[in-house]
Design a protein around this motif. Structure first.
Motif, PDB file in Angstrom:
ATOM      1  N   UNK A 207     -65.900 -22.440  34.311  1.00 13.26           N
ATOM      2  CA  UNK A 207     -65.025 -21.272  34.254  1.00 13.26           C
ATOM      3  C   UNK A 207     -63.802 -21.582  35.110  1.00 13.26           C
ATOM      4  N   UNK A 208     -62.903 -22.361  34.536  1.00 15.94           N
ATOM      5  CA  UNK A 208     -61.791 -22.931  35.301  1.00 15.94           C
ATOM      6  C   UNK A 208     -60.525 -22.102  35.258  1.00 15.94           C
ATOM      7  N   UNK A 209     -60.528 -20.986  34.501  1.00 15.38           N
ATOM      8  CA  UNK A 209     -59.351 -20.122  34.488  1.00 15.38           C
ATOM      9  C   UNK A 209     -58.317 -20.557  33.470  1.00 15.38           C
ATOM     10  N   UNK A 210     -57.253 -19.724  33.377  1.00 15.41           N
ATOM     11  CA  UNK A 210     -56.212 -19.982  32.378  1.00 15.41           C
ATOM     12  C   UNK A 210     -55.502 -21.304  32.622  1.00 15.41           C
ATOM     13  N   UNK A 211     -55.203 -21.615  33.898  1.00 14.13           N
ATOM     14  CA  UNK A 211     -54.479 -22.863  34.169  1.00 14.13           C
ATOM     15  C   UNK A 211     -55.356 -24.089  33.966  1.00 14.13           C
ATOM     16  N   UNK A 212     -56.671 -23.897  33.854  1.00 15.57           N
ATOM     17  CA  UNK A 212     -57.576 -25.002  33.564  1.00 15.57           C
ATOM     18  C   UNK A 212     -57.876 -25.163  32.088  1.00 15.57           C
ATOM     19  N   UNK A 213     -57.225 -24.362  31.239  1.00 17.06           N
ATOM     20  CA  UNK A 213     -57.415 -24.482  29.810  1.00 17.06           C
ATOM     21  C   UNK A 213     -58.731 -23.928  29.299  1.00 17.06           C
ATOM     22  N   UNK A 214     -59.335 -23.003  30.056  1.00 16.33           N
ATOM     23  CA  UNK A 214     -60.656 -22.493  29.684  1.00 16.33           C
ATOM     24  C   UNK A 214     -60.641 -21.820  28.309  1.00 16.33           C
ATOM     25  N   UNK A 215     -59.708 -20.924  28.099  1.00 16.20           N
ATOM     26  CA  UNK A 215     -59.672 -20.187  26.831  1.00 16.20           C
ATOM     27  C   UNK A 215     -59.497 -21.141  25.649  1.00 16.20           C
ATOM     28  N   UNK A 216     -58.649 -22.171  25.825  1.00 14.58           N
ATOM     29  CA  UNK A 216     -58.413 -23.132  24.750  1.00 14.58           C
ATOM     30  C   UNK A 216     -59.705 -23.837  24.345  1.00 14.58           C
ATOM     31  N   UNK A 217     -60.510 -24.219  25.332  1.00 13.77           N
ATOM     32  CA  UNK A 217     -61.771 -24.918  25.036  1.00 13.77           C
ATOM     33  C   UNK A 217     -62.742 -24.011  24.284  1.00 13.77           C
ATOM     34  N   UNK A 218     -62.854 -22.769  24.741  1.00 12.51           N
ATOM     35  CA  UNK A 218     -63.786 -21.841  24.098  1.00 12.51           C
ATOM     36  C   UNK A 218     -63.340 -21.550  22.663  1.00 12.51           C
ATOM     37  N   UNK A 219     -62.032 -21.353  22.472  1.00 10.31           N
ATOM     38  CA  UNK A 219     -61.509 -21.097  21.125  1.00 10.31           C
ATOM     39  C   UNK A 219     -61.763 -22.286  20.200  1.00 10.31           C
ATOM     40  N   UNK A 220     -61.537 -23.487  20.729  1.00 11.34           N
ATOM     41  CA  UNK A 220     -61.735 -24.689  19.912  1.00 11.34           C
ATOM     42  C   UNK A 220     -63.187 -24.841  19.498  1.00 11.34           C
ATOM     43  N   UNK A 221     -64.103 -24.571  20.420  1.00 13.97           N
ATOM     44  CA  UNK A 221     -65.530 -24.664  20.092  1.00 13.97           C
ATOM     45  C   UNK A 221     -65.912 -23.635  19.043  1.00 13.97           C
ATOM     46  N   UNK A 222     -65.365 -22.429  19.177  1.00 11.28           N
ATOM     47  CA  UNK A 222     -65.671 -21.378  18.200  1.00 11.28           C
ATOM     48  C   UNK A 222     -65.161 -21.770  16.820  1.00 11.28           C
TER      49      UNK A 222
END
Length: 596
Positions: A207-222
């Motif tokens: 859970x690295x936050x927005x600056x860690x690209x967290x949302x991008x990784x979760x979206x890509x996996x989905x």
């Protein structure tokens, strides 16, 4: 003196914020890989133990430590907490400010894990056979039980120390994916392509936050139809003061180290009204009379404001906040702003309380007859309410002695009568109209130069910055009213590619030759505006419109399309011509911003 532990995006923001004070501070990173340009900061490298941190703080009179390290730098967080206690025992009080990342709400698509052993169990129970680990090389040992039994790919930084860790653990080299930290974060499409290429059935990330690209990784996996396992971020020690961005960081420094910045920031009436509303709603819904409340600013930062008082009645609750304007010469400084919340039947309605003005003329973006509560405060208040409830509420904002205060403002001239306006586009007041503010502009320009910016933009405030950023990714600095001095200093510092984004109200003043657009030095000159309109091909009808406006922004909606185009072009040309007296060479782009 301030000591920053950085090495992250948040560390850069902390350093830039401190640099604008024009005073020395220390910036510490474990390694030397992060490139950062400091104007007043002194760079330190190498890991420090808790005792070394405490010794350094005492020896260098450090009173404020900013923890801007990675959320999962648990050893450092622990060392700072221990150093804080040690300094206390030595009668050398330090305050540790934890600069938090922006974290999205818990994503229900992910499987959340408290520890790595918990993650291993959940992954095996879920039947994961091929895994992409995006948790970093330092977690390789923690996940060894999994990767020793299942195909696992690890994405790590292409550094010798990272490769050495992988070799020491005998991780298969053919399953290493390199990711260089000197490039921008991968997009969702990049991440999806990697997952498809590796044919994995799950990823694990932190859970690295927005600056860690967290949302991008979760979206890509989905999008790839695979599972996501997430390691929850650790909570900072209870003694740390938490902030979420540059505004709240600065306010924390102003509180705990009052002499560091030359001027103190303040709170807008809109921010105070939002805090009072949220406190009143909490009392109405749950009888909770909080001493302070937190809410989101327009830029996403979380601001906490103390509550002066809360009272409740049979069907309402009312809370009060004391307005503080910092070192800005604001007539509302110290006034009491109240919000009464009662249950309604027509969504969220804003009602007029005593001391809040009524809008009597068009052009302010608020319907005539409505209470003078501007768009951004209405949005902040609405979002704060919707965090707590989907019910209907009536919100009545009042300002103690607001009618008398309004006599010392420009409200009557723009058609707001009977009280003050509830305003503010950022929630934070940055002191204007004084030498210290000019100095802060200069320091921000120096910071931009130091970090290697070739192109910069100057905007009058947060609103024009936000609109400009929608079409142009550029570093922005607020010039306030000091357009001439700002451009001159930028030119003297070597900048030759500058964008000036300006609202039409300031633009017509600048076009007439006023390089300082403060209302005490320049006012909207309708004669000049009409002369400009006619001399550049506008119709007589345009002059009639100009005669009938209260605010320049009304021109956007009241001028005919052709007249508007000709008038804006003329104003833009005149603005550029006057700016060239202080910015004689280079590419100067003037953009007149249309307010929404």
């Amino acid at each position: 003196m301030i000591l920053i532990f950085g090495g992250t995006t948040e560390g850069r923001i902390a350093a830039e914020t401190c640099d604008t004070a024009g005073k020395p501070f220390y910036y510490s990173t474990k390694g030397e890989t992060q490139e950062i340009n400091l104007i007043n900061g002194l760079r330190l490298t190498g890991a420090m133990t808790s005792s070394e941190i405490a010794t350094f703080c005492v020896a260098n009179d450090i009173r404020c430590v900013i923890d801007a390290a990675h959320p999962f730098a648990e050893n450092l967080h622990k060392s700072l907490a221990e150093a804080e206690r040690t300094c206390q025992e030595l009668n050398h009080k330090i305050t540790v400010i934890r600069m938090m990342r922006s974290f999205a709400k818990t994503d229900v698509r992910a499987i959340w894990c408290d520890t790595y052993s918990d993650a291993v169990k959940k992954m095996e129970d879920s039947g994961v056979k091929r895994l992409l680990a995006l948790t970093g090389v330092n977690t390789m040992e923690k996940l060894k039980l999994f990767w020793s039994r299942h195909v696992t790919f690890f994405r790590i930084l292409n550094r010798k120390e990272s490769i050495d860790i992988a070799k020491k653990l005998c991780f298969p080299s053919e399953n290493i994916i390199f990711f260089n930290d000197d490039v921008t974060l991968p997009t969702t499409e990049d991440e999806s392509e990697l997952m498809r290429r590796l044919n994995v059935d799950a990823i694990i990330t932190k859970e690295s936050g927005e600056s860690g690209g967290f949302r991008t990784k979760v979206e890509a996996a989905a999008q790839s139809g695979i599972m996501t396992f997430v390691i929850r971020r650790p909570s900072p020690p209870d003694s740390f003061v938490q902030v979420t961005g540059r505004h709240t960081l600065r306010r924390a420094i102003e509180h705990y180290l009052p002499d560091f910045f030359p001027l103190r920031t303040g709170l807008t009436t809109g921010a105070c009204a939002t805090a009072a509303t949220k406190a009143a709603l909490l009392a109405l819904l749950s009888s909770d009379t909080s001493e302070s409340v937190s809410f989101a600013l327009p830029d996403g930062e979380t601001l906490t404001i103390p509550i002066l008082s809360t009272t409740t009645g049979p069907s309402y609750a009312e809370s009060a906040v004391k307005k503080e304007s910092g070192d800005d010469p604001d007539v509302t400084n110290g006034c009491i702003i109240r919000s009464r919340v009662s249950r309604g039947t027509h969504g969220i309605r804003f009602l007029q309380g005593t001391g809040v003005g009524t809008v009597t003329l068009p052009g302010l973006g608020i319907e005539v007859g409505e209470p003078a509560i501007n768009t951004t405060p209405r949005k902040m208040i609405t979002e704060a309410i919707r965090e707590l409830s989907d019910e209907d509420f009536d919100i009545t904002i009042s300002v103690e002695d607001g009618e008398n205060l309004a006599k010392h403002t420009f409200n009557p001239r723009v058609g707001v009568i009977g009280g003050i306006s509830i305003i503010g586009t950022s929630g934070i007041i940055h002191p204007l109209s004084n030498e210290a503010f000019k100095d802060s502009i200069k320091r921000e320009i120096e910071v931009a130069k130091a970090i290697g910016c070739k192109e910069i933009a100057f905007t009058s405030g947060k609103k024009s910055e936000d609109i400009l950023r929608e079409s142009k990714d550029i570093r922005c600095i607020h010039h306030g009213n000091f357009i001439g001095e700002t451009l001159k200093y930028a030119f003297d510092q070597g900048f030759r590619d500058v964008t000036l984004a300006i609202m039409i109200g300031k633009a017509v003043k600048l076009a007439e030759g006023h390089l300082d657009t403060h209302s005490h030095k320049a006012t909207m000159n309708k004669s000049f505006m009409k002369e400009t309109a006619l001399s550049h091909g506008c119709s007589q009808a345009a002059c009639d419109v100009i005669d009938g406006i209260t605010l320049a922004r009304e021109l956007w909606s009241r001028l005919e399309k052709d007249d508007l185009r000709l008038f804006i072009d003329a104003i833009t040309q005149k603005c550029r011509r006057h700016c060239e007296t202080v910015f004689p060479e280079g590419n100067l782009t003037v953009v007149v911003i249309k307010e929404r």
